[in-house]
Design an enzyme around this catalytic site. Structure first.
Site, PDB file in Angstrom:
ATOM      1  N   ALA A  33       0.840  -1.184   0.037  1.00  0.00           N
ATOM      2  CA  ALA A  33      -0.163  -0.051  -0.072  1.00  0.00           C
ATOM      3  C   ALA A  33       0.795   1.144  -0.022  1.00  0.00           C
ATOM      4  O   ALA A  33       0.756   2.289  -0.756  1.00  0.00           O
ATOM      5  CB  ALA A  33      -1.006   0.044   1.345  1.00  0.00           C
ATOM      6  N   ASN A  36       2.901   1.744  -3.179  1.00  0.00           N
ATOM      7  CA  ASN A  36       1.989   2.015  -4.061  1.00  0.00           C
ATOM      8  C   ASN A  36       1.630   3.779  -4.213  1.00  0.00           C
ATOM      9  O   ASN A  36       1.772   4.419  -5.145  1.00  0.00           O
ATOM     10  CB  ASN A  36       0.389   1.461  -4.198  1.00  0.00           C
ATOM     11  CG  ASN A  36       0.624  -0.033  -4.090  1.00  0.00           C
ATOM     12  OD1 ASN A  36       1.399  -0.654  -4.852  1.00  0.00           O
ATOM     13  ND2 ASN A  36      -0.568  -0.717  -3.928  1.00  0.00           N
ATOM     14  N   ARG A 104       3.611 -13.635   4.957  1.00  0.00           N
ATOM     15  CA  ARG A 104       4.196 -12.294   5.167  1.00  0.00           C
ATOM     16  C   ARG A 104       4.621 -12.497   6.929  1.00  0.00           C
ATOM     17  O   ARG A 104       5.283 -11.937   7.285  1.00  0.00           O
ATOM     18  CB  ARG A 104       3.480 -11.326   5.076  1.00  0.00           C
ATOM     19  CG  ARG A 104       1.952 -10.928   5.545  1.00  0.00           C
ATOM     20  CD  ARG A 104       1.192  -9.879   4.707  1.00  0.00           C
ATOM     21  NE  ARG A 104       1.755  -8.624   4.861  1.00  0.00           N
ATOM     22  CZ  ARG A 104       0.982  -7.476   4.446  1.00  0.00           C
ATOM     23  NH1 ARG A 104      -0.197  -7.656   3.789  1.00  0.00           N
ATOM     24  NH2 ARG A 104       1.618  -6.286   4.587  1.00  0.00           N
ATOM     25  N   ARG A 166      -7.086  -4.286   7.000  1.00  0.00           N
ATOM     26  CA  ARG A 166      -6.892  -5.653   6.538  1.00  0.00           C
ATOM     27  C   ARG A 166      -7.232  -6.657   7.816  1.00  0.00           C
ATOM     28  O   ARG A 166      -6.606  -7.099   8.248  1.00  0.00           O
ATOM     29  CB  ARG A 166      -5.472  -6.068   6.208  1.00  0.00           C
ATOM     30  CG  ARG A 166      -4.932  -5.202   5.123  1.00  0.00           C
ATOM     31  CD  ARG A 166      -5.476  -5.168   3.513  1.00  0.00           C
ATOM     32  NE  ARG A 166      -5.103  -4.673   2.581  1.00  0.00           N
ATOM     33  CZ  ARG A 166      -5.580  -3.314   2.185  1.00  0.00           C
ATOM     34  NH1 ARG A 166      -6.741  -3.113   3.017  1.00  0.00           N
ATOM     35  NH2 ARG A 166      -5.325  -2.626   1.302  1.00  0.00           N
ATOM     36  N   SER A 192     -12.302   4.468   3.971  1.00  0.00           N
ATOM     37  CA  SER A 192     -13.589   4.055   3.227  1.00  0.00           C
ATOM     38  C   SER A 192     -14.636   4.361   4.452  1.00  0.00           C
ATOM     39  O   SER A 192     -14.330   4.086   5.519  1.00  0.00           O
ATOM     40  CB  SER A 192     -13.438   2.764   2.462  1.00  0.00           C
ATOM     41  OG  SER A 192     -12.780   1.767   3.117  1.00  0.00           O
ATOM     42  N   GLY A 260      -7.460   2.500  -3.647  1.00  0.00           N
ATOM     43  CA  GLY A 260      -7.336   3.270  -2.346  1.00  0.00           C
ATOM     44  C   GLY A 260      -6.006   4.179  -2.357  1.00  0.00           C
ATOM     45  O   GLY A 260      -5.813   5.295  -2.025  1.00  0.00           O
ATOM     46  N   ASP A 261      -4.940   3.174  -2.763  1.00  0.00           N
ATOM     47  CA  ASP A 261      -3.549   3.907  -2.572  1.00  0.00           C
ATOM     48  C   ASP A 261      -3.275   4.920  -3.571  1.00  0.00           C
ATOM     49  O   ASP A 261      -2.702   6.118  -3.442  1.00  0.00           O
ATOM     50  CB  ASP A 261      -2.524   2.606  -2.825  1.00  0.00           C
ATOM     51  CG  ASP A 261      -2.622   1.673  -1.802  1.00  0.00           C
ATOM     52  OD1 ASP A 261      -3.259   1.895  -0.830  1.00  0.00           O
ATOM     53  OD2 ASP A 261      -2.546   0.440  -2.122  1.00  0.00           O
ATOM     54  N   ASP A 297      -1.926  -2.638  -9.403  1.00  0.00           N
ATOM     55  CA  ASP A 297      -2.206  -1.768  -8.307  1.00  0.00           C
ATOM     56  C   ASP A 297      -1.517  -0.197  -8.720  1.00  0.00           C
ATOM     57  O   ASP A 297      -2.161   0.805  -8.530  1.00  0.00           O
ATOM     58  CB  ASP A 297      -1.380  -1.978  -6.966  1.00  0.00           C
ATOM     59  CG  ASP A 297      -1.901  -3.272  -6.209  1.00  0.00           C
ATOM     60  OD1 ASP A 297      -2.730  -3.810  -6.982  1.00  0.00           O
ATOM     61  OD2 ASP A 297      -1.508  -3.190  -5.056  1.00  0.00           O
TER      62      ASP A 297
HETATM   63  P1  ADP Z   1     -10.333   1.056  -1.539  1.00  0.00           P
HETATM   64  O1  ADP Z   1      -9.945   0.447  -3.034  1.00  0.00           O
HETATM   65  O2  ADP Z   1      -9.359   1.646  -0.632  1.00  0.00           O
HETATM   66  O3  ADP Z   1     -11.460   0.329  -1.055  1.00  0.00           O
HETATM   67  P2  ADP Z   1     -12.499   2.613  -2.714  1.00  0.00           P
HETATM   68  O4  ADP Z   1     -13.181   1.425  -3.176  1.00  0.00           O
HETATM   69  O5  ADP Z   1     -13.411   3.586  -2.168  1.00  0.00           O
HETATM   70  O6  ADP Z   1     -11.226   2.561  -1.740  1.00  0.00           O
HETATM   71  O7  ADP Z   1     -11.670   3.524  -3.866  1.00  0.00           O
HETATM   72  C1  ADP Z   1     -11.021   4.396  -3.756  1.00  0.00           C
HETATM   73  C2  ADP Z   1     -11.082   5.506  -4.775  1.00  0.00           C
HETATM   74  O8  ADP Z   1     -11.161   5.112  -5.939  1.00  0.00           O
HETATM   75  C3  ADP Z   1     -12.539   6.043  -4.649  1.00  0.00           C
HETATM   76  O9  ADP Z   1     -12.922   7.195  -3.861  1.00  0.00           O
HETATM   77  C4  ADP Z   1     -12.499   6.799  -6.117  1.00  0.00           C
HETATM   78  O10 ADP Z   1     -11.942   7.826  -6.346  1.00  0.00           O
HETATM   79  C5  ADP Z   1     -11.736   5.599  -6.981  1.00  0.00           C
HETATM   80  N1  ADP Z   1     -12.823   4.675  -7.449  1.00  0.00           N
HETATM   81  C6  ADP Z   1     -13.046   3.342  -6.762  1.00  0.00           C
HETATM   82  N2  ADP Z   1     -13.986   2.683  -7.535  1.00  0.00           N
HETATM   83  C7  ADP Z   1     -14.217   3.425  -8.820  1.00  0.00           C
HETATM   84  C8  ADP Z   1     -15.256   3.219  -9.808  1.00  0.00           C
HETATM   85  N3  ADP Z   1     -15.855   2.308 -10.022  1.00  0.00           N
HETATM   86  N4  ADP Z   1     -15.104   3.967 -10.810  1.00  0.00           N
HETATM   87  C9  ADP Z   1     -14.445   5.257 -10.587  1.00  0.00           C
HETATM   88  N5  ADP Z   1     -13.555   5.495  -9.805  1.00  0.00           N
HETATM   89  C10 ADP Z   1     -13.543   4.726  -8.507  1.00  0.00           C
HETATM   90  O1  KDG Z   2      -4.061  -1.470  -1.637  1.00  0.00           O
HETATM   91  C1  KDG Z   2      -3.455  -2.496  -2.164  1.00  0.00           C
HETATM   92  C2  KDG Z   2      -2.290  -2.975  -1.208  1.00  0.00           C
HETATM   93  O2  KDG Z   2      -2.929  -3.125  -0.057  1.00  0.00           O
HETATM   94  C3  KDG Z   2      -2.151  -4.481  -1.501  1.00  0.00           C
HETATM   95  O3  KDG Z   2      -1.774  -4.624  -2.911  1.00  0.00           O
HETATM   96  C4  KDG Z   2      -0.974  -5.009  -0.738  1.00  0.00           C
HETATM   97  O4  KDG Z   2      -0.186  -3.736   1.148  1.00  0.00           O
HETATM   98  C5  KDG Z   2      -0.860  -4.696   0.585  1.00  0.00           C
HETATM   99  C6  KDG Z   2      -1.654  -5.499   1.790  1.00  0.00           C
HETATM  100  O5  KDG Z   2      -1.304  -5.650   2.690  1.00  0.00           O
HETATM  101  O6  KDG Z   2      -2.703  -5.823   1.255  1.00  0.00           O
END
Ligand code: ADP
Ligand code: KDG
Length: 319
Positions: A33, A36, A104, A166, A192, A260-261, A297
């Site tokens: 993360a 990334n 890990r 996680r 989130s 998210g990253d 990623d």
């Molecule tokens: P995480 O991957 O950490 O669970 P999210 O799913 O909320 O976080 O996604 C992080 C960000 O990526 C969102 O706030 C948005 O900006 C972008 N994103 C995620 N999913 C989509 C999607 N389906 N279409 C466009 N942007 C997206």
């Molecule tokens: O957000 C994606 C990362 O979290 C993943 O690719 C690897 O750092 C990682 C984890 O701990 O899951």
């Protein structure tokens, strides 16, 4: 000093387009993360440093080579001969469902202690970026996260914390006990919606649950709270009462891991460029959209001159 300092575990990744149990062919890459985020920032021209530990092995060499090639400063990263680099396997089990397996326990990254990151802290940075994953790796990494947050806060750096819960690594209660003491040091908390209860008690199933969780975080000392909402975009609130919500870009979804990253990298990039909150969210959404619309990623993240690419009509060929 660099713009952003971060550290954590970066692993060898085997990415399978199907089920491992029937022998799908893997593509290998690296991911973590924090690295990334560092790659996302470096692509946009910011000076990002990653200080972590890898094993004296081929996966460790791939991690360092990849980060170096991406322009991430790894002068404070180190090799530990006594433990292996961590690894993970990602099975695209069915079209829209990825299953992750980790190797890990006892990895080089889990041996990290505050002493390992002291030199990097001494170099200075404008922003320290931490994620909730590092503290889950063991007592040493958790101490290192605490020491880094305290140091950065004391020296007036911006401290960003992505909750990044996680559940394969620890329970929400364990994560909460480890991360809540950091809140007074945190400038920007990124989570989130479903991660807010990890760091805030005020969350209930009621209609204004998110609102009250964010209230509690701002009261705990966080200066701004950014909530990621997947395909809906993201929202922002700060202690001065400002609020913003910015919609996600509409893109075809290919691989949501890493969104998210990428989002964090976009947000921090906006912060470093002095953009106002709504524009920081917009850049964060742009990077998140690049991540979901491309495989891997970080592989598909934009350079600065590519930030506007997603505004092109679907099916565009640039020539
Ligand atoms: P995480 O991957 O950490 O669970 P999210 O799913 O909320 O976080 O996604 C992080 C960000 O990526 C969102 O706030 C948005 O900006 C972008 N994103 C995620 N999913 C989509 C999607 N389906 N279409 C466009 N942007 C997206
Ligand atoms: O957000 C994606 C990362 O979290 C993943 O690719 C690897 O750092 C990682 C984890 O701990 O899951």
């Amino acid at each position: 000093p660099v713009d952003v300092l971060t550290f954590g575990e970066t692993m060898l990744v085997a990415q399978l387009p199907g089920s491992l149990a029937v022998g799908a062919q893997a593509r290998t890459t690296v991911a973590g993360a924090e690295s990334n985020v560092a790659i996302g920032l470096a692509r946009l021209g910011h000076r990002a440093a990653w200080a972590g530990l890898v094993g004296d092995d081929e996966p460790g060499r791939l991690v360092l080579r990849t980060l170096r090639a991406e322009g991430v400063d790894i002068t404070r990263a180190a090799v530990r001969a006594t433990a292996p680099t961590g690894a993970m396997l990602r099975e695209q089990r069915v079209a829209d469902l990825v299953r992750v397996h980790y190797w890990r326990d006892g990895s080089a990254a889990s041996l990290l202690t505050p002493a390992d990151i002291e030199p990097a802290l001494g170099d200075g940075a404008r922003v320290l970026h931490l994620t909730g994953i590092t503290g889950a790796l063991g007592p040493g990494p958790l101490e290192a996260v605490g020491a880094a947050a305290a140091h950065a806060h004391a020296h007036g750096w911006t401290v960003a914390l992505d909750v990044n819960h996680r559940q394969r690594l620890w329970t929400a209660d364990e994560a909460g006990s480890a991360l809540r003491p950091l809140l007074p040091y945190v400038t920007v908390l990124i989570a989130s919606g479903d991660e807010l209860p990890v760091v805030s008690d005020a969350f209930t199933e009621s209609a204004d649950a998110e609102e009250r969780a964010v209230d509690a975080l701002l009261e705990a000392g966080v200066r701004e709270v950014v909530v990621k909402r997947g395909g809906e975009g993201a929202a922002f609130r700060d202690r001065r009462g400002a609020r913003h919500a910015v919609a996600a870009l509409r893109v075809p979804v290919r691989d949501t891991v890493g969104a998210g990253d990428a989002f964090c990298a976009g947000y921090l990039s906006g912060l470093l460029d002095g953009l106002p909150p709504a524009e920081r969210l917009a850049r964060a959404n742009t990077l998140g959209a690049f991540a979901v619309a491309s495989d891997g990623d970080w592989e598909g993240l934009p350079r600065r001159d590519e930030l506007g690419l997603l505004a092109a009509a679907p099916g565009t060929a640039i020539r």
